[in-house]
Motif scaffolding. Sequence first.
Motif: not given
Length: 321
Positions: A189-206
């Motif tokens: 029941n999770k929103n895929v786009y929210s979930l993917i954002s939560s996992y991958f955004l912290p991997l971004l450089s500044d």
Amino acid sequence: MGILKYKDFPKWLDKIIYTDFKAIFEPHPQDVVYNPDQPYEFVKIYIGTYFPRSYAEAFCIVNNLLENEKYLSNIYTLEEVNILDFCCGTGGEIIGLIDVLQSKMPNLKRINIDAFDANPDAIRFLYHLIESVIDSGNIRIEININPQGIFVSSEQELSDLVNLTNVRYHFIVSFKALNEFVQHGTFKNKNVYSLISSYFLPLLSDVGVLILSDVTTKLNNSELFYPQVLNTGINEFISSCKNEFKTLYPYSCHFNEMICNGCYMQDVFTVSHSKKINDVSKVAYRIICRKNFADAIVAPHINYSCRKNNPLADKKSPYNY
């Protein structure tokens, strides 16, 4: 230069795709809804039909982002760029991204690519394609690619994939793939786009950006369209992330994401290649980055339009600013 909506498929790349790899142009929209277990012959059709569209989408989207002089100035002098592609398929968006970066960043010497997909034939093609691109001499950059065939069927497996990475990325992309997780209820029941954002955004450089792009069709057995689900999920995550991340583009979303309930949006790109003139692709996408970077890039007085403010606006109005 104005906003780019059209791209000619490069002749050197056309030769690699249709002559060297004998790809087939044969649209089968009903067959591309689920790709991990498709056979090699289907992959050849997918390459010939959808690879040029993904190339053009990525080229145009990133080119238009690079038209922002403040953004370009932050990456202009980089000599090395890290890219992660989740559900890369045959890699059309990777080649489009590399091509536009090379044209805009004169100091770029090395690109490191982590590409993940569940289809081993697609991954195999991408690996050999990168070799052919380098051998062609049209992209004169040292490219390190580490494609891995990984099937993600649970949040734990998504977490395991993210833990495989050990660098900060300038570009994290996923093009027209997340809808497959929605269709198959992979994350319940999770929103895929929210979930993917939560996992991958912290991997971004500044100065890194996450580009999530997907189809604009209606969900099966639903009145909702994918852009609505995409926008709802991203808005929900950004609202919960304590001002750590923010939308960079479309600019309308930068200003409205905290009050938007998930509107429909669409952008249309066109590509011409040896098998079809003016091949049309319709997508919805958001570009997200760290909030401090977004605030420094987007001018507060910029003109923008949004369906949130005008329900009668054209469907692609979020991209017409």
